[in-house]
Enzyme design. Structure first.
Site, PDB file in Angstrom:
ATOM      1  CG  ASP A  15      26.838 -18.250 -35.061  1.00  0.00           C
ATOM      2  OD1 ASP A  15      26.417 -18.606 -33.951  1.00  0.00           O
ATOM      3  OD2 ASP A  15      27.187 -17.089 -35.320  1.00  0.00           O
ATOM      4  CG  HIS A  45      22.172 -25.070 -30.049  1.00  0.00           C
ATOM      5  ND1 HIS A  45      22.124 -25.345 -31.387  1.00  0.00           N
ATOM      6  CD2 HIS A  45      21.740 -26.179 -29.412  1.00  0.00           C
ATOM      7  CE1 HIS A  45      21.667 -26.575 -31.540  1.00  0.00           C
ATOM      8  NE2 HIS A  45      21.422 -27.099 -30.369  1.00  0.00           N
TER       9      HIS A  45
HETATM   10  P1  IMO Z   1      28.404 -20.115 -30.972  1.00  0.00           P
HETATM   11  O1  IMO Z   1      28.656 -21.079 -29.855  1.00  0.00           O
HETATM   12  C1  IMO Z   1      29.296 -16.474 -33.202  1.00  0.00           C
HETATM   13  C2  IMO Z   1      32.091 -13.584 -31.375  1.00  0.00           C
HETATM   14  C3  IMO Z   1      31.415 -12.254 -31.087  1.00  0.00           C
HETATM   15  C4  IMO Z   1      32.596 -11.312 -31.116  1.00  0.00           C
HETATM   16  C5  IMO Z   1      33.720 -12.157 -30.511  1.00  0.00           C
HETATM   17  C6  IMO Z   1      33.972 -11.886 -29.041  1.00  0.00           C
HETATM   18  O2  IMO Z   1      26.991 -19.705 -31.157  1.00  0.00           O
HETATM   19  O3  IMO Z   1      29.070 -20.563 -32.214  1.00  0.00           O
HETATM   20  P2  IMO Z   1      32.588 -12.459 -26.838  1.00  0.00           P
HETATM   21  O4  IMO Z   1      31.189 -12.097 -26.444  1.00  0.00           O
HETATM   22  O5  IMO Z   1      32.835 -13.929 -26.930  1.00  0.00           O
HETATM   23  O6  IMO Z   1      33.621 -11.748 -26.014  1.00  0.00           O
HETATM   24  O7  IMO Z   1      32.747 -11.854 -28.330  1.00  0.00           O
HETATM   25  O8  IMO Z   1      33.349 -13.486 -30.697  1.00  0.00           O
HETATM   26  N1  IMO Z   1      31.402 -14.765 -30.841  1.00  0.00           N
HETATM   27  C7  IMO Z   1      30.577 -15.573 -31.539  1.00  0.00           C
HETATM   28  N2  IMO Z   1      30.114 -15.494 -32.802  1.00  0.00           N
HETATM   29  N3  IMO Z   1      28.921 -17.522 -32.444  1.00  0.00           N
HETATM   30  C8  IMO Z   1      29.399 -17.654 -31.196  1.00  0.00           C
HETATM   31  O9  IMO Z   1      29.156 -18.752 -30.450  1.00  0.00           O
HETATM   32  C9  IMO Z   1      30.225 -16.628 -30.677  1.00  0.00           C
HETATM   33  N4  IMO Z   1      30.834 -16.409 -29.492  1.00  0.00           N
HETATM   34  C10 IMO Z   1      31.545 -15.280 -29.618  1.00  0.00           C
HETATM   35  O10 IMO Z   1      30.440 -11.935 -32.042  1.00  0.00           O
HETATM   36  O11 IMO Z   1      32.957 -10.991 -32.425  1.00  0.00           O
HETATM   37 MG    MG Z   2      26.372 -17.956 -32.111  1.00  0.00          MG
END
Ligand code: IMO
Ligand code: MG
Length: 465
Positions: A15, A45
């Site tokens: 994020d 996104h």
């Molecule tokens: P973007 O691309 C924020 C976090 C989840 C959880 C951990 C594992 O938007 O930056 P998962 O579903 O991947 O097995 O979860 O990773 N997490 C993210 N947090 N932005 C993301 O993607 C995330 N992708 C996974 O909240 O703690």
């Molecule tokens: Mg995210």
């Protein structure tokens, strides 16, 4: 002459506002393709299209730019149902990407049983529940015959009967209700069938783009601190988020690499469980955010200006409200903390990051309303007994026990969100950026430096340095 290949990754816990930087680079670097190489619909996104919010998950950024190809690499997971939903919402927003979306034939499909399993077992990590962990597990597990678990898109296309038998069999092992199985299988089949036309016949799509002298940008998902091997294990995602993985999951050879850009936020956030050294309010904040009932609506009845006057836990809450930091995928409140430079330096080292895009610099002004002596940044860690730690540990249990060393930088209270030039910034905001540059000046030998400053959520609220 072959084209450039740039890798852009989130340098924190996800994020970080990666899409906005991608949008800018499309023009500056004359990019022909944006490619995903890891994760799946766990990424989120948010884009603003004519005043309306559009959220994408698996489809790469850059969909607002005509002519830019959107490539989903083999290291990415495709949940057909989710991707079709995404395509529908993109269509509804009046954007047509049908001639631009390309999916690698080697992507693994997220099957219904993956999502069901993640929903059951992902709670302790706080996953997004999109089936990511179980799908990567099955990919690594290499079962065959009637035990087939992992189905790639090319197998779905060329051997559909046996692929569908496997998908159904996998689901029937964990769900007994025939009606639910039939409904989930129906959704899966209709969606996968529709997406078939976007699947490239071979894995050389980007190879040819590069060979034709055109430029590619790989867009990481999920943040470097969530890497399954080097992140805050076990509170991580199930793919490699490391920049190097662009050339495994993105279907291009590493000799094409030009540079790596890391995107960070001047106020960090984390969604889900796990250590977060610079979190405002520490464990109290983590526990509070775990509770899904603390949703945006509930918090929006609070007055952030009053909360800012209180302790760190409440400063964190106020900053979340003021900056709208709620998950794009799960809507969960994001945990909020100070910029951790000790961690950022380590991440730049591990990933060859020379350029840092620093988002949310505008939000630093809220610190001037707090009792804190300045804008907090973490410059090192020490043990409970006060011993300096030479580099950030990555295992969660140790990270939970370290104490951050803060430095407080000069406040500013001006609204900088419409500023377009570094020289316009108040001197304390410039001082903040200079401090980051100075902190990172020896990393990778020649140093990493801030090359973008984000001053608001909109795409044009960006200062290029
Ligand atoms: P973007 O691309 C924020 C976090 C989840 C959880 C951990 C594992 O938007 O930056 P998962 O579903 O991947 O097995 O979860 O990773 N997490 C993210 N947090 N932005 C993301 O993607 C995330 N992708 C996974 O909240 O703690
Ligand atoms: Mg995210």
């Amino acid at each position: 002459m072959s084209g450039k290949s740039i890798v852009l990754v989130g340098a924190q816990y996800g994020d970080e506002g990666k899409g906005k930087i991608v949008d800018y680079l499309i023009q500056e670097e004359n990019l022909k393709a944006i490619a995903r190489f890891n994760g799946g619909s766990n990424a989120g996104h948010t884009i603003n299209v004519n005043g309306k919010e559009l959220v994408t998950h698996t489809i790469p950024s850059g969909l607002l730019h005509d002519g830019v190809k959107l490539y989903i690499g083999s290291g990415t997971l495709v949940d057909p149902v989710r991707v079709l939903e995404e395509l529908d919402s993109i269509n509804e927003a009046g954007i047509d990407i049908k001639d631009r979306l390309v999916i690698s034939p080697e992507t693994s499909l997220v099957q219904p049983h993956h999502t069901v399993l993640d929903g059951k077992n992902g709670k302790s990590i706080g996953t997004t529940g999109k089936g990511i962990g179980p799908a990567y597990c099955d990919q690594a597990n290499r079962m065959v015959g009637s035990d087939l678990k992992n189905v790639r898109f090319n197998e779905y296309i060329h051997n559909k009967d046996s692929a569908l038998r496997a998908v159904r069999h996998n689901l029937a092992q964990i769900i007994t209700d025939e009606a639910i199985i039939t409904q989930k299988m129906g959704d899966f089949t209709v969606s996968a069938d529709y997406l078939e036309k976007f699947v490239h016949p071979s894995n050389d799509f980007l190879y040819h783009i590069n060979l034709n002298g055109e430029n590619i940008l790989f867009e990481g998902a999920n943040g470097l601190l969530l890497d399954k091997q080097t992140g805050t294990v076990p509170f991580v995602t199930s793919s490699h988020t490391l920049a190097a993985n662009a050339y495994v999951g993105g279907d291009l050879s590493p000799d094409k690499h030009t540079k790596t850009i890391g995107v960070a936020k001047a106020i960090m956030t984390r969604v889900g469980n796990g250590p977060f050294v610079s979190e405002f309010g520490g464990v109290e904040s983590e526990e509070y955010c775990k509770n899904y009932a603390n949703d945006k609506e509930k918090e929006s009845s609070l007055n952030p200006d009053i909360l800012l006057q209180h302790d760190e836990f409440n400063i964190g809450r106020a900053l979340r409200i003021l900056t709208g930091n709620y998950g794009a995928t799960t809507k969960r409140p994001r945990r909020v903390g100070a910029l951790d430079l000790f961690s950022l330096e380590d991440v730049c080292k591990r990933n060859g990051v020379y350029e840092v895009a620093l988002n949310m610099v505008d939000a630093l002004r809220f610190f001037s309303k707090t009792q804190l002596p300045g804008i907090p940044v973490v410059v090192g860690y020490e043990t409970q007994s006060g011993k300096k730690i030479s580099s950030p540990p990555s295992d969660a249990s140790r990270l939970y026990t370290v104490k951050p060393n803060f430095e407080y930088l000069d406040h500013f209270s001006e609204d900088i969100s419409s500023m377009k030039d570094f020289n316009e910034l108040p001197s304390a905001a410039k001082g903040f950026v200079n401090f980051v540059n100075d902190y990172l000046k020896n990393v990778n030998g020649s140093g990493a430096r801030v090359s973008f400053i984000g001053v608001g959520p909109q795409r044009d609220q960006l200062i290029r340095l």
